[in-house]
Structures are given as structure tokens and as C-alpha cells.
Write a protein that holds these residues in place. Structure first.
Motif, PDB file in Angstrom:
ATOM      1  N   MET A 171      14.067 -13.478  -8.598  1.00 58.47           N
ATOM      2  CA  MET A 171      14.788 -12.419  -7.774  1.00 58.47           C
ATOM      3  C   MET A 171      14.986 -12.899  -6.416  1.00 58.47           C
ATOM      4  O   MET A 171      14.679 -13.917  -5.609  1.00 58.47           O
ATOM      5  CB  MET A 171      13.650 -11.263  -7.550  1.00 58.47           C
ATOM      6  N   ILE A 172      16.069 -12.191  -5.958  1.00 56.98           N
ATOM      7  CA  ILE A 172      16.378 -12.299  -4.432  1.00 56.98           C
ATOM      8  C   ILE A 172      16.438 -10.760  -3.690  1.00 56.98           C
ATOM      9  O   ILE A 172      16.926 -10.043  -4.095  1.00 56.98           O
ATOM     10  CB  ILE A 172      17.989 -12.893  -4.217  1.00 56.98           C
ATOM     11  N   ILE A 173      15.859 -11.080  -2.371  1.00 60.43           N
ATOM     12  CA  ILE A 173      15.551  -9.851  -1.614  1.00 60.43           C
ATOM     13  C   ILE A 173      16.803  -9.828  -0.492  1.00 60.43           C
ATOM     14  O   ILE A 173      16.638 -10.870   0.185  1.00 60.43           O
ATOM     15  CB  ILE A 173      14.272  -9.629  -1.191  1.00 60.43           C
ATOM     16  N   PHE A 174      17.389  -8.734  -0.292  1.00 58.97           N
ATOM     17  CA  PHE A 174      18.505  -8.645   0.881  1.00 58.97           C
ATOM     18  C   PHE A 174      17.925  -7.393   1.659  1.00 58.97           C
ATOM     19  O   PHE A 174      17.564  -6.477   1.408  1.00 58.97           O
ATOM     20  CB  PHE A 174      19.627  -8.602   0.078  1.00 58.97           C
ATOM     21  N   ILE A 181      16.331  -2.295   1.855  1.00 56.82           N
ATOM     22  CA  ILE A 181      15.883  -3.493   1.423  1.00 56.82           C
ATOM     23  C   ILE A 181      16.358  -3.369  -0.339  1.00 56.82           C
ATOM     24  O   ILE A 181      15.782  -2.530  -0.785  1.00 56.82           O
ATOM     25  CB  ILE A 181      14.460  -3.890   1.471  1.00 56.82           C
ATOM     26  N   HIS A 182      17.255  -4.322  -0.442  1.00 56.58           N
ATOM     27  CA  HIS A 182      17.764  -4.391  -2.023  1.00 56.58           C
ATOM     28  C   HIS A 182      17.336  -5.507  -2.839  1.00 56.58           C
ATOM     29  O   HIS A 182      17.189  -6.666  -2.159  1.00 56.58           O
ATOM     30  CB  HIS A 182      19.304  -4.377  -1.978  1.00 56.58           C
ATOM     31  N   THR A 192      16.934  -3.163  -8.018  1.00 52.00           N
ATOM     32  CA  THR A 192      16.188  -1.791  -7.363  1.00 52.00           C
ATOM     33  C   THR A 192      16.436  -1.755  -5.803  1.00 52.00           C
ATOM     34  O   THR A 192      16.454  -2.827  -5.412  1.00 52.00           O
ATOM     35  CB  THR A 192      15.125  -1.420  -7.985  1.00 52.00           C
ATOM     36  N   LYS A 193      16.140  -0.846  -5.301  1.00 48.71           N
ATOM     37  CA  LYS A 193      15.649  -0.651  -3.951  1.00 48.71           C
ATOM     38  C   LYS A 193      14.203  -0.955  -3.617  1.00 48.71           C
ATOM     39  O   LYS A 193      13.332  -0.243  -4.521  1.00 48.71           O
ATOM     40  CB  LYS A 193      16.366   0.436  -3.173  1.00 48.71           C
TER      41      LYS A 193
END
Length: 1190
Positions: A171-174, A181-182, A192-193
Motif C-alpha cells: 500500500m501507498i499512503i498519500f 489522507i488517501h 479508501t480514505k
């Protein structure tokens, strides 16, 4: 933990820094700033064997200071790929450069410029294979380590600010500019958010300051530990276990946050930024440190206008801070979970592949270590010979609910210095604070404290007092309780420990006299030990963090939360401002940046403390010269300090080195040694009298002894109460020879070779031998004795050989021990060695060589017995005239023949009782044949015969094979005959003399009649054998075609209906008669068969049908009717009859043909006494019935 600033590096031209990143593997520090500034620095400390100072205390120098050129704008993002040794940087214009190390310098490897937007974040995944780059306009690029683009995506309508990979890279968190945060998967699909809980009730523009997800590369503090930290610029922060954690840890730091970073174990989160100072308008740069569970550890204030970035060193012992145009370095002193007991350092660490905490017990004397894995370790404390581990309980069945909250249970485990658990207690309060004395373990939560008086295994008295002390072994009090020590409840009620306290506990310390509990307000409670009566309350002017009592419990050291060390005199009486007398005084003494201290165990005014990277030793609050060190103080006694370099140990915790424990001498000890070495004994004595200590007196005593100044030596030994040494000095005074005195002193100080050489030079080999004997150096004893001329004293040589043999025997090297026992003629130990080596031939030779009745023979016999060597054991017993032991040996090894022979030879009567017992044992185990053999060998023929008859009867009921039945009955008959013979022999021995010979036979029979109750067996001893003999003979005659002889034999078998089944007898008779055309006899046989009750109706029906079939064709008359005259009365009788009906004369039956023997000429078997016609037996070599040879 404790943190303090240690170093500052200035950036040229006052260029302001925007970013800093510390390579955790290679130690490079990259910092980026305005005007394209990019520097790579490296701080290195000296390493190697010659380095005296290790760890943080070692001086560090810049081994690299390289400026990298390539950026024009401010360098905003700096990130390392530690696995592939690459540095990735980007500036405000979107230019990305990948740098590589080549021959000690950094060079450009790749360049990328999108020319559309600014790079806001760059992160490598955990394995260093992929990098994710996010731009402010929503563009995302994922590339590989070799520069290839894996995928790219435009997130329309989104402005990106941060990026982070999950630990598994899936997973990558942006992080968005607007604070959202997505979460996406690793190929760019939206998942998901992320729910943000820490911003509740917050309005206005919020920006993300940092997202850091600890990858777990060095294990976790505990299973399911929070590791994803998200922090916002307003100081709000949440720490999550997973991306979907609904029970996140929420923090409000009250800061304006610039950046966050986890340390290398995920145990501390650093939050860097600024905070408004109390009463001031300007903000102060601070770094706050938190645990994963949100507990505040420490706050570090940093000078400067604006802090922009922070980064941890690889071992988390330093942190780099970018402030204005400087890089500040702060040293971290972690709160390791460790203790020191009985020359053993106990410490813990985590492994990435195990959920448990690894606890190591490292013995610093022999460098041995013992590893123990513990789940949920909370703390370690140690004192004397023991340590205590506090853990969370794995057993959830004991959990209780108080105030609707699940209360966990915890375990206090008392261990020795190798990790063996000795005792344990379950408690329901969390042991946040832990301390220990010689007899007590004290654990405290924020609200209550608990004491456990454990049983000391080394004190025998505690074993006797166990029952008396059970009531007071455990006590629990709330911090607001006022215990009096008398009449307090004996039962531990944990429920009161969960009542909230307005002023929580913040530290504890204890001695055998008192317990001190510090509270956050600065109040200290003093309780007497072990009764735990509240005796005093003191008020401090600071918040205590760490407390320690001196060896007399008169003075207390206090390190507060800011690292300031002060002292409190517990028994001083002073007058306060209101004129009242109060107990206790805060001494006007202060040291800053103190993170550890230790009182001396043997001097109440002596202590050591750690101030930054220096160790100070104080006597009466006066410091000595500081010593560079970063160790944690283990022990302070005998003017010597032991310090554990835990930072170095943690670099390779499974393999601690001896260098990781340092021993430092204090100044007075060093000065005294220098005076003794360079000035003289008198000056040294004067110095020691001014600074008395047992260790110094011992030093003086040693020097005085070496100089043979016996008076000074005796005085010094008296001062340090060394009574054996005083006796030694007196003994030296009685010696006249100066050389002998010197040799004795050399031996006293362990210089044995020197002492021996001096004895030999004086021609006192006896003293040299005596010295080596005391040391147990028997090889050297032999050498001295042999080189002394004349081959040495034989007695002493034998003693030495035997002692060497004992040494090898103790090590179980038996073959070597044999060699030396032979030389020492130690037969007892030699026998033991032969036995252990299983050299039974050697033991046999020993038996042959030993004289009769030697004391060692019974022991050797028992050795043979233990391995089942009966003959050798018997020989040994016989040689020492222990016949009873020999017989018992034979019985034990089931050698009954030998036992009986021995019993008969030596006229031992007790054998009968043993025989009966053993026979009964065999019969109980259903080993009847073995019992028969036993009775036969023992000469109990009647008992053997009874058992054989019993077997024969059982086999007869089962219709056993006739030949086997015959053999059984023959064996029984032979047993009876042997019984007759033995009775005759007994009577002959009883009636010796020629006149009594005629009465011998009759006497034997009379004795039989007296002793035998079952006369049936004797009277019919051969009857069973006869029955089956003739039964088999009849069938053989019938098969051979001798039908007349077969019928005649069958007619004789009718006398044995009690032994053979009548159905078998008359069936055979009917068959033989039919074959011989004796239908009259056949008819009688059928009549008998049909009248038998043992047959079923179906069988009778079959016989009737068979008879009808025979007698419809043949008349029931015999075709032969041969008659013979009775030799006694001349009356005619059938030729098959063995009894004359007229005169009742009985005739024997020939065992060869089955015919009656009417004539007086016949042959008789000497074994079974049965007869046969002489002409019939002539061609045979053995009796047809009993098979006895003739």
C-alpha cells in the motif's frame, strides 16, 4: 530516556537548511538547503582495540564533508536508499537527482525533471526496490532502483503533499494539501480514505507535517504495537496500529510541527517543531519524544529561529536537527530495560522474527550468557544475587472488571543470575515503576504501590520462617493511604489500587530500612521497611524522575525531569520560614544534564554520576577529575566502578564482549597506588590514614608484606578486619629465615612458581612439595619428588599418583585414572575404574591377585553381580568366604544349578525357602515349565511331578497330541522315580552302618508315607504314560496291518478311561475289531459308545447309523476266540486278558507288543520298571515306554 545537545555544525554562508536525512546503515548525513545547497557529511568515531573510550563518549570527527552540485533551487526532499547506497534529492523546481557513491565520493547517476510541478515527497519502500515520487499537482510516479518507470498516474483534482509506503510494500499512503489522507495499492488503485480522529473539533486550514510508518526491521516493542504516525502542523497527532485502526493513540503536542521520525526500533517517536514559551511572545524550537502508546518521554529545547527537519542515527543514540543554517546533534540516553546482579548484566532487546522480548543474562566474569524469551516484558530490576522481571500475564482467565474496565494481570518473576525462575507473583497493578532490595520487590503504578517479601533461597532461616511470614509477604497501599504499620490488612485488595489519585506516583526507591515514593507535585512519602508505616512526607522544589538512597539510608539523590541532580538530607532538622522545626533538608548542590548516578555500597558520602559523556566521582560533594564514558553504572564498591556500555552491547546483543564492561578506579585508589610505587610506604600510610577505606588498607598491606614491613602490614590488615591475614602475618613473624618469608609472601599473593623456585634454591623441597599439595598441582609434586635425587619418597609418590588418578576420575577420564591408580597401588579406586570402563577381565585379574578375605572382594563381587556375570561374582564371594552372598547372587541371576550346588557343597539349608518363593513367583507369572525345571534342579521331584501332572491334565482336556501327552507323563513318572531314589538316599544317610542296610528300602518307603499326602500320584506314577503308550501302539499296529495285535492292545486300553477320552478308546477298538473281523467285540464297543453321556444326540445318531450299516451285513460274533491257561490256576482265559477271573492273578503287559506276559521269563526296564518279552526287546536299544537307554 534523557536527551541533550552535544554538537553543532555550521553551514557556510549562513545558508538556511530545508531538509536533513541520516543514512542508518553507512552513517552519511545529507542536508539540503536554499540556493541549491546539498552536502553529504559523515561523523566517525575511532574504533579498534587501542581505543580507550567507546560509544557516545568517544570523540567524533567529520570524515566526509562533500558539497554536491546540480541543484539550482532550494533542496526540499532528501531520502536515502540504504540497501543500494543511493541518495535521491529534489529541489523547488522539480529537478530530481539520484546520487551514487564511487571511490569515496558521491556522483550523479540519474536526473529527472518533469518541468510541470514541485516534488512534495519521495520515499523508497522497505526493500529498496521501488521509489514513489509525488508532485504537488497530483502526479504520482513509481520507479525502480535501476531508474525504470514502473507506473505513473495523474490524481486529478488532488494536491499531494506527502507519501509513505506500508511495511510490506503493498500500500501507498498519500497526504493531501487539505489534510486528507488517501490509501492506494502499490499499482495505483484507490482503496479508501484514512480516518483522521485527532482533528475532531478543529476548524481552519490544516496541513500535514509528516507521515512515518515504522517498517519493523528491528522488531516491535510489543505485539500489535502502534507504528503508523500521522502528524499535523497544529500539533495534533495520531499513532495507529494499522491503516484501519479505530482505537488510535491521539496526541495534542501543543506545537507547530515541522517533521516527525521513528527511531530504529519503533520505540520512540520524535516530533520536531516549535512551541510558544510561557510568558514570551516568540516561539522556542523543541523536539518532543513519545512512546508508541503516546506517553511523553522528554522535551528537548533547541536554540535558533526555525527548526525545519530531524533525522535519527542508525542506532538511535543521536538525532540530527536542521535549525536555520546549523545542524545540531543531540545525544539520546535510552531507558534500557536492564539490571546488574551477581557479576551478571541482565538486558533485553527485540528481534524482528520473534514476538517475544529476548532477555540475556551475561556473566561478565566467565563471559557466558543465558538467553530467555519473555512475552510482554515491562521492566527489569536487580539487587544482590537476584533480578526481577515484570511481564504482562499471558493467562487471560484471571482478568477482572473494575469500573467497567478490563483489568489485566501482571507477573513479577524472581530469577537468579542464569535466568532460572525461583518464585513469582501475580499482581493486578501495572508495574510502571520497579525497584528491589535484598528481601523485597516493590512495584508501583501511578496510583498505588505493592511490596513482595520474597523467600531468599540462600538463607536457610527463610525456609524455617516460611509459615510465619506468609501473612506479611505481600502488601498493597494506595498512594493516598496513611498506613501505620500496625493492624494493616493482611489480604491484598487490588480493587483500591484503581481509585484515581490527584497526585500520581512518578518514581520510587528503597533500601532495607525505608521506601521513598516520589509524586508529580514534588511531595515524597517515606515509609519504614518492612512494616510500611508512613513516617514522613517531604516537599521538593522539583518534580523527581529518578531517586536513590545511600548505603546508610541517610541521604537521597534526586534527578528531576530536566536532568538536574540534587540531594536531600532525610534526617536533618532545620527551621522553616515560619520558625517551625522540620525534618529533612534540600541540600544546596546542583548538577545539570545528569542521566545516571550510583551511590557507593560501602561509603555513604561517595557516589558516581553520569553528566553528558563524562563520569564524575564525588566525595563529600567534591568532584574528582571527570572520566570520559557513556556507560550505565552497574556497581560502585571497593573504590571501583563497574560500568556497562549498553550502547555497544545493543549493536550485537547476542554476542556481548568483555570490553563492553569497564572497570574504573577512583582517584584516591590511583593516588595511593602511585605513592606506594613511586614514593614509599610511610607516605602512602599517611595518605591512607587521611582517606581511610578497606580497599586502600589492603593495598598498603600488600605493599608492606612485599617489603616485609610486618608491623605496618598487621596494622593495615587490622584496619580492614582481615583476620586470616593477621594470622598469616603473625606466622611470618615467627619465621627466622628471610628467604622463607619472601617465599611465603609470594605464595600468599598467588605467585606460586616464584615461591617454589625460592624454596628449591634454599634446598627446601619439602616446602615446595607442601605448597604444590595445597594447590592440588600433583603433577608438579611428582616432578619435584623425582628430580630431588633418590627417586623421591615412595609414600608421597603414591599419594601423588592417587591424587592425579582422583583428578582424572572426577573428570570421568577413567582410562587415564587407571594408569595412575596402578602406579599408586590404589586397588579400591582401580576396581571402580575397571568397572566404569567395563574392563571385566581386569577385575577378574584383581580377584585372582587379591588375598583371601580381602575387604575389596565383596565389592568386586557386587560389581560382577550388577552386570550379570554370575560365575565371576561367585568366585569373588567364595574367595572372601561369603557363601550366602554367592547363593543370593545365583538366585538373583537365575543360576539355580550353581546355587543348589553351592548349597549342597556347603550344606546351606536356607535354599528351600528361596526355592519355594521363586517357584511361586514363576507360577504367578504363568511360567510353569520354568518352575518345573527349577524344582527338578533343586531336587524337589515330587513338586515337579505335581506340576507336570497338572499340565498333562490340562492338555488332555484340550485333546493334545498323544505323543506330547506321553512325554509329559513319562517326565512325571521319571520325577517320581527320582523322588524314590532321593528318599532312599536320605534314609541311608540317616541309618549308617552295615546292619541297617536291610532296613534302608523299607525305611525310605515309610518316610514317604509320612511325608506324602497325595499318594495317588505315587501309586499311579506311570499310569498316564502307559495309557498313551498303548494308545499310540494300537494305532501304529493298525496302520501296519497287524489288526489282531491292534485289537488286543485296544482291549487293554479300556483300563485307562480315566486318562483317555472313552469316545477315543472305543472308537479305536470298534475300528480295530472291524478290521480284525471281531464283530462281537465291535458290537460291544458300539453299545458302549451309544451309552456314553459325554456325546451329543447328533453324534449318537451318527454312531447308530454306522452300527446299523455294519451289522446288517455282518453278524455280531467274533471270528477268533483264542484262549490261554492261567499259570497259577490252569483256568482258561482270553489271550488278551491281563487278569485271571478265577484266581485274580494279574499279569503285566508287554510294552513292545501289548500282549499279557503270562510266563515268568521277561525283561524289566531299570528306569520305569516296566516289562517286555525278552525275544521282543532283544533288537531294541532303549525302553519303548520311557526311552531309557540300556
Amino acid at each position: 530516556m534523557f536527551v541533550y545537545l552535544s554538537k553543532k555544525i555550521a553551514i557556510p554562508n549562513n545558508t538556511k537548511l530545508r531538509s536533513v536525512s541520516w543514512n542508518k546503515e553507512q552513517g552519511y548525513i545529507a542536508c539540503g538547503g536554499e540556493d541549491g545547497l546539498l552536502k553529504v557529511l559523515r561523523l566517525e568515531t575511532q574504533t579498534g582495540k587501542d581505543v580507550k573510550v567507546k560509544g557516545l563518549a568517544a570523540p567524533s570527527n567529520l570524515s566526509m564533508n562533500q558539497s554536491l552540485e546540480g541543484h539550482a533551487g532550494a533542496v526540499q526532499c532528501v531520502t536515502w536508499n540504504e540497501l543500494y547506497h543511493k541518495l535521491t534529492t529534489s529541489d523547488q523546481y522539480g529537478l530530481i537527482i539520484v546520487w551514487m557513491l564511487y571511490k569515496g565520493n558521491w556522483y550523479e547517476e540519474m536526473i529527472n525533471n518533469r518541468n510541470k510541478s514541485v516534488v512534495r515527497g519521495m520515499k523508497w519502500n522497505a526493500d529498496g526496490q521501488k521509489i514513489c515520487i509525488v508532485y504537488e499537482d497530483g502526479a504520482v510516479i513509481v520507479g525502480s532502483v535501476d531508474g525504470n518507470r514502473i507506473w505513473g498516474k495523474e490524481l486529478k483534482g488532488l494536491q499531494l503533499a506527502h507519501v509513505e509506503w506500508s511495511p510490506d510494500g503493498k500500500m501507498i499512503i498519500f497526504g493531501m494539501v487539505n489534510g486528507e489522507i488517501h490509501i492506494f495499492d502499490n499499482i495505483g488503485n484507490f482503496i479508501t480514505k484514512l480516518q483522521v480522529y485527532c482533528l475532531s473539533n478543529i476548524t481552519g486550514a490544516i496541513h500535514i507535517s509528516g507521515i512515518d510508518w515504522y517498517k519493523g526491521s528491528n522488531g516491535y516493542v510489543e505485539p500489535n504495537c502502534p507504528c503508523l504516525a500521522i502528524c499535523f502542523d497544529n500539533g495534533r497527532c495520531q499513532i495507529m496500529r494499522t491503516e484501519s485502526d479505530e482505537n488510535s493513540i491521539l496526541l495534542d503536542t501543543g506545537m507547530h510541527v515541522s517533521q516527525i521520525a521513528w527511531n530504529h526500533t519503533g520505540s520512540v517517536l520524535a516530533i520536531a517543531g516549535s512551541q510558544s514559551a510561557v510568558g514570551q511572545e516568540k516561539e522556542v524550537n523543541v523536539v518532543q519524544f513519545y512512546t508508541p502508546l503516546g506517553e511523553h518521554q522528554r522535551t528537548l529545547k533547541v536554540p535558533g529561529k526555525q527548526m525545519t527537519a530531524c533525522s535519527w542515527e542508525g542506532g538511535s543514540l543521536r538525532i540530527a536537527l536542521a535549525v536555520d543554517s546549523y545542524i545540531y546533534f543531540a545525544n539520546i540516553r535510552p531507558d534500557y530495560k536492564w539490571g546488574y546482579c551477581s557479576n551478571t548484566v541482565v538486558y533485553s532487546f527485540t528481534k524482528p522474527d520473534r514476538p517475544e522480548v529476548c532477555v540475556v543474562f551475561w556473566n561478565t566474569k566467565n563471559n557466558e550468557k543465558y538467553i530467555k524469551y519473555v512475552k510482554g516484558l515491562i521492566g527489569i530490576t536487580a539487587f544482590g544475587d537476584y533480578c526481577c522481571l515484570a511481564t504482562k500475564s499471558e493467562d487471560t482467565t484471571g482478568q477482572v472488571r473494575i469500573f467497567k474496565v478490563v483489568i489485566l494481570s501482571y507477573v513479577l518473576s524472581l530469577c537468579n543470575s542464569i535466568g532460572t525462575p525461583l518464585d513469582s507473583k501475580y499482581i493486578e497493578i501495572e508495574p510502571v515503576y520497579l525497584t528491589m532490595t535484598a528481601n523485597h520487590v516493590i512495584a508501583a503504578s501511578k496510583e498505588a504501590f505493592y511490596t513482595w517479601q520474597f523467600k531468599n533461597p540462600k538463607k536457610l532461616a527463610t525456609l524455617e520462617m516460611t509459615s510465619k511470614r506468609k501473612a506479611g509477604a505481600e502488601k498493597l497501599f494506595h498512594i493516598d493511604d496513611l498506613p501505620s504499620g500496625a493492624g494493616d490488612p493482611t489480604d491484598v485488595d487490588f480493587q483500591k489500587a484503581f481509585q484515581p489519585a490527584n497526585d500520581p506516583i512518578c518514581c520510587i526507591c528503597a533500601s532495607d530500612k525505608m521506601l521513598i515514593v516520589g509524586r508529580e507535585s514534588g511531595i515524597m512519602n517515606r515509609y519504614s521497611m518492612p512494616m510500611l508505616a508512613l513516617t514522613n512526607k517531604y516537599t521538593l522544589i522539583c518534580r523527581p524522575h529518578q531517586l536513590a538512597l545511600n548505603c546508610t539510608s541517610t541521604r537521597l539523590s534526586i534527578i528531576d525531569i530536566t536532568g538536574v541532580l540534587t540531594f536531600f538530607d532525610l534526617d536533618a532538622r532545620v527551621v522553616d520560614q515560619d520558625g517551625r522545626e522540620v525534618v529533612g533538608e534540600h541540600i544546596k548542590f546542583e548538577r545539570k544534564d545528569v542521566w545516571d548516578m550510583k551511590w557507593a555500597d560501602d561509603n555513604n558520602e561517595l557516589f558516581a554520576m553520569m553528566e553528558k559523556t563524562r563520569m564524575y566521582i564525588f566525595r563529600k560533594l567534591e568532584p574528582e577529575e571527570p572520566i570520559l564514558s557513556s556507560g550505565y553504572i552497574c556497581q560502585f564498591n571497593d573504590l571501583q566502578i563497574k560500568s556497562a556500555l549498553l550502547d555497544e552491547i545493543m549493536k550485537d546483543p547476542e554476542n556481548p564482549k568483555k570490553d563492553d564492561l569497564t572497570e574504573l578506579e577512583i582517584k584516591s585508589l590511583r593516588d595511593a597506588a602511585n605513592l606506594l610505587e613511586k614514593v614509599g610506604i610511610a607516605d602512602a600510610q599517611a595518605f591512607i590514614e587521611e582517606n581511610p577505606h578497606p580497599r586502600l588498607w589492603k593495598l598498603l598491606a600488600k605493599a608492606a608484606l612485599e617489603a616485609l614491613e610486618l608491623g605496618i602490614a598487621e596494622t593495615a590488615f587490622v584496619k580492614c578486619k582481615d583476620y586470616p591475614s593477621i594470622e598469616f602475618v603473625k606466622r611470618l613473624g615467627n619465621l627466622q629465615n628471610e628467604n622463607i618469608k619472601k617465599a611465603e609472601v609470594a605464595a600468599y599473593f598467588g605467585r606460586y612458581d616464584e615461591a617454589e623456585r625460592m624454596y628449591i634454591e634454599m634446598d627446601r623441597r619439602d616446602l615446595a612439595v607442601s605448597l604444590r599439595k595445597k594447590l592440588g598441582d600433583w603433577f608438579r609434586v611428582v616432578q619435584i619428588l623425582k628430580t630431588g635425587g633418590g627417586g623421591g619418597d615412595d609414600v608421597q609418590l603414591e599419594e601423588a599418583w592417587n591424587a592425579i588418578g582422583d583428578q582424572f576420575a572426577d573428570k570421568q577420564i577413567w582410562s587415564q585414572a587407571v594408569t595412575y591408580y596402578l602406579q599408586g597401588r590404589n586397588q579400591e579406586r582401580l576396581a571402580e575404574c575397571y568397572y566404569m570402563l567395563e574392563d571385566y577381565q581386569g577385575l577378574e585379574k584383581m580377584v585372582d591377585s587379591l588375598p583371601e578375605n580381602h575387604r575389596l572382594l565383596p565389592d568386586i563381587a557386587k560389581m560382577f553381580l550388577s552386570v550379570g556375570m554370575c560365575e565371576q561374582a561367585v568366585n569373588a564371594f567364595k574367595k572372601c568366604n561369603q557363601i550366602k552372598g554367592a547363593i543370593d547372587c545365583c538366585v538373583q541371576l537365575n543360576q539355580w544349578n550353581t546355587a543348589i550346588d553351592l548349597a549342597k557343597t556347603h550344606n546351606v539349608r536356607e535354599i528351600d525357602m528361596l526355592l519355594a518363593k521363586y517357584a511361586q513367583h514363576l507360577l504367578e507369572k504363568n511360567k510353569t515349565i520354568n518352575a518345573i525345571e527349577l524344582y527338578r534342579k533343586a531336587g524337589h521331584f515330587m513338586e515337579a511331578a505335581k506340576l507336570i501332572y497338572k499340565i498333562a491334565e490340562e492338555q488332555g482336556k484340550k485333546k493334545g497330541k498323544p505323543l506330547q501327552m506321553k512325554k509329559l507323563y513319562i517326565l512325571a513318572g521319571l520325577m517320581i522315580e527320582q523322588y524314590h531314589e532321593s528318599m532312599k538316599l536320605t534314609s541311608r544317610k540317616a541309618n549308617k552302618g552295615k546292619k541297617a542296610e536291610a532296613a534302608n528300602a523299607l525305611a525310605g518307603f515309610l518316610e514317604e508315607d509320612v511325608t506324602i499326602t497325595d499318594t495317588k500320584i505315587i501309586d499311579n506314577s506311570w499310569r498316564g504314560a502307559e495309557a498313551y503308550h498303548f494308545y499310540i501302539m494300537a494305532q501304529r499296529q493298525l496302520h501296519a496291518g497287524y489288526v489282531d495285535a491292534a485289537m488286543r492292545t485296544c482291549l487293554h486300553i479300556r483300563d485307562f478311561e480315566d486318562i483317555i477320552d472313552p469316545v477315543d478308546i472305543y472308537s479305536l477298538l470298534a475300528l480295530a475289531a472291524t478290521a480284525n473281523k471281531g464283530f462281537g467285540t465291535c458290537s460291544k464297543a458300539f453299545i458302549k459308545l451309544e451309552s456314553l453321556d459325554t456325546m451329543s444326540p447328533e453324534q449318537k445318531q451318527q454312531y447308530e447309523e454306522l452300527a446299523l450299516d455294519i451289522f446288517t451285513h455282518h453278524s455280531p460274533k467274533d471270528t477268533r476266540n483264542n484262549k490261554v491257561e492261567c499259570p497259577n490256576c490252569a483256568s482258561p482265559m482270553p489271550d488278551w486278558a491281563t487278569l485271571c477271573t478265577s484266581c485274580d492273578s494279574k499279569f503285566p503287559t508287554c510294552i513292545v507288543t501289548g500282549r499279557p506276559i503270562i510266563a515268568n521269563e521277561f525283561w524289566m526296564c531299570s528306569h520305569c520298571k516296566h516289562r517286555a518279552f525278552e525275544n521282543e526287546i532283544r533288537n531294541l536299544h532303549s525302553c519303548p515306554l520311557c526311552h531309557g537307554k540300556f
